[in-house]
Design an enzyme around this catalytic site. Structure first.
Site, mmCIF file in Angstrom:
data_model
loop_
_atom_site.group_PDB
_atom_site.id
_atom_site.type_symbol
_atom_site.label_atom_id
_atom_site.label_comp_id
_atom_site.label_asym_id
_atom_site.label_seq_id
_atom_site.Cartn_x
_atom_site.Cartn_y
_atom_site.Cartn_z
ATOM 1 N N LYS A 1 -21.903 -12.508 4.352
ATOM 2 C CA LYS A 1 -21.213 -11.943 3.179
ATOM 3 C C LYS A 1 -19.704 -12.152 3.296
ATOM 4 O O LYS A 1 -19.212 -12.579 4.347
ATOM 5 C CB LYS A 1 -21.547 -10.454 3.078
ATOM 6 N N ARG B 1 -24.373 6.322 3.110
ATOM 7 C CA ARG B 1 -23.748 5.349 2.218
ATOM 8 C C ARG B 1 -24.804 4.973 1.173
ATOM 9 O O ARG B 1 -24.671 5.317 0.021
ATOM 10 C CB ARG B 1 -23.260 4.146 3.034
ATOM 11 N N TYR C 1 13.554 -8.570 7.083
ATOM 12 C CA TYR C 1 13.718 -7.451 6.157
ATOM 13 C C TYR C 1 13.896 -6.131 6.902
ATOM 14 O O TYR C 1 13.196 -5.862 7.879
ATOM 15 C CB TYR C 1 12.493 -7.339 5.254
ATOM 16 N N MET D 1 6.298 -12.436 3.256
ATOM 17 C CA MET D 1 5.158 -12.991 2.518
ATOM 18 C C MET D 1 4.735 -14.365 3.036
ATOM 19 O O MET D 1 3.550 -14.658 3.159
ATOM 20 C CB MET D 1 5.489 -13.077 1.022
#
Ligand SMILES: *Cc1c(COP(=O)(O)O)cnc(C)c1O
Length: 362
Positions: A35, A129, A251, A299
């Protein structure tokens, strides 16, 4: 020229890991869980690479099963979340997919269908679940009369934690729940269950993360369990400089040089799926040397301290995770698990496949 930021996928390592799962499964057969785009490795190529070994695949949803069928593979495919819409019953019948039935509304869709499919019944043994509780199973099975019920499935909440008693409790609950149907096939085990001493795996196990070489457990890396890294995430050094004491990087100026420091900029960032939460000290490797991230991941780029690899120069390849740097270790630095890192690599990063000397992009 595209930038050299790639996820290299070693299909021989994938097959090694599947065979280890099969070995650990003992008498059980292992359905290969592919998956989430083969845990980020590319579902089509992963399924093709495993198709000679794996007698069955498991996916979360129909779209993933369609990709496998589109590759011309004919193994049974288990849909772990069952049908998401009424008309999926017809598609399952047409393509030989085996939905896992976990809720009443899915039973109603089956009752209203004029085709027949093989199904699994999900038992909620404590994860809470998906699935039916033990006392509901007689009713479920009577509604499924006339259908090919392959068997019962349950899922463990804490198989990765050897100190927890939950798995033993869930196993006992499951065994008691299915007593009235002695012919049914049983399936309980995710990757972590393969590494629990004395854990019964019955007829079918369901290895996922271990196929890709990452650890299902917090207390060890994939390599400690005999697994081989399948994905090597690699990017290029595109700038190198020496910082003066007091200079900051990136940053927020979160990291500052204390002494003259050789550092580099690597062409990968959170836009590629590299975790932004991996802070200063997260490992990487260049030219066989371990190095560490400094400052914030941006990024498209991140910064590394090259004090341990002073010869490193622009164009050199940096391994973010793979053989030298376990993805599990990076995950710990980012406050997450290998699963999230592997499935999080974005479409900007080409997957490049290798096996026995052959290569190719996809
Ligand atoms: C994803 C999944 C698995 C595989 O789990 P891993 O921890 O990746 O081995 C097995 N069973 C079910 C029901 C799942 O959803």
């Amino acid at each position: 020229m595209p930038r050299h930021t790639v996820a290299k996928i070693d299909l021989d390592a994938l097959r090694h890991n599947y065979r280890l799962a099969q070995h650990k499964a003992g008498e059980a057969s292992a359905m290969a869980v592919v998956k989430a785009d083969g845990y980020g490795h590319g579902i089509r190529t992963v399924a093709r690479a495993l198709s000679a070994d794996a007698p069955c695949f498991a996916v979360a949803c129909l779209e993933e099963a369609l990709a496998i069928r589109d590759e011309g593979l004919s193994q049974p495919i288990v849909l772990l979340e069952g049908m998401h819409a009424r008309e999926d019953v017809v598609t399952c019948a047409r393509l030989g997919l085996e939905p896992v039935i976990h809720s009443d509304y899915q039973l109603a869709w089956l009752e209203q269908a004029d085709v027949r499919v093989s199904v699994w019944v999900k038992v909620n043994s404590g994860m809470n679940r998906l699935g039916f509780r033990a006392e509901d199973l007689a009713g479920v099975m009577s509604r499924l009369q006339g259908w090919d019920v392959r068997g019962f499935m349950t899922h463990f909440a804490a198989a990765d934690d050897l100190a927890s008693s939950a798995t033993t409790r869930q196993t006992r609950y499951f065994e008691r729940a299915v007593v009235p149907w002695p012919e049914a096939l049983l399936s309980v085990g995710n990757s972590a269950a393969h590494f629990r001493p004395d854990q019964p795996l019955y007829h079918w196990s369901r290895p996922g993360i271990m196929l890709y070489g990452a650890s299902p457990r917090a207390d060890c890396d994939g390599g400690d369990l005999g697994l081989k890294a399948v994905m090597t995430l690699e990017a290029e050094l595109i700038a190198v400089r020496t910082l003066n004491p007091g200079d900051s990087v990136g940053y927020g100026e979160t990291w500052r040089a204390q002494t003259p420091t050789r550092m580099g900029i690597v062409a990968i960032g959170y836009g590629d799926g590299y975790p932004r939460h991996a802070g200063t000290g997260t490992p990487a490797a260049v030219n066989g040397q371990r190095i560490e991230l400094i400052g914030r991941v941006s990024m498209d780029m991140l910064a590394v301290n090259l004090s341990a690899a002073p010869e490193a120069k622009p164009g050199d390849k940096v391994e973010l995770w793979g053989d030298q740097v376990p993805v599990d270790e990076v995950a710990r630095h980012a406050g997450t698990i290998g699963y999230e890192l592997l499935t999080g690599i974005t479409v900007r990063v080409p997957r490049v496949y290798h096996q026995q000397g052959r290569g190719g992009a996809a």
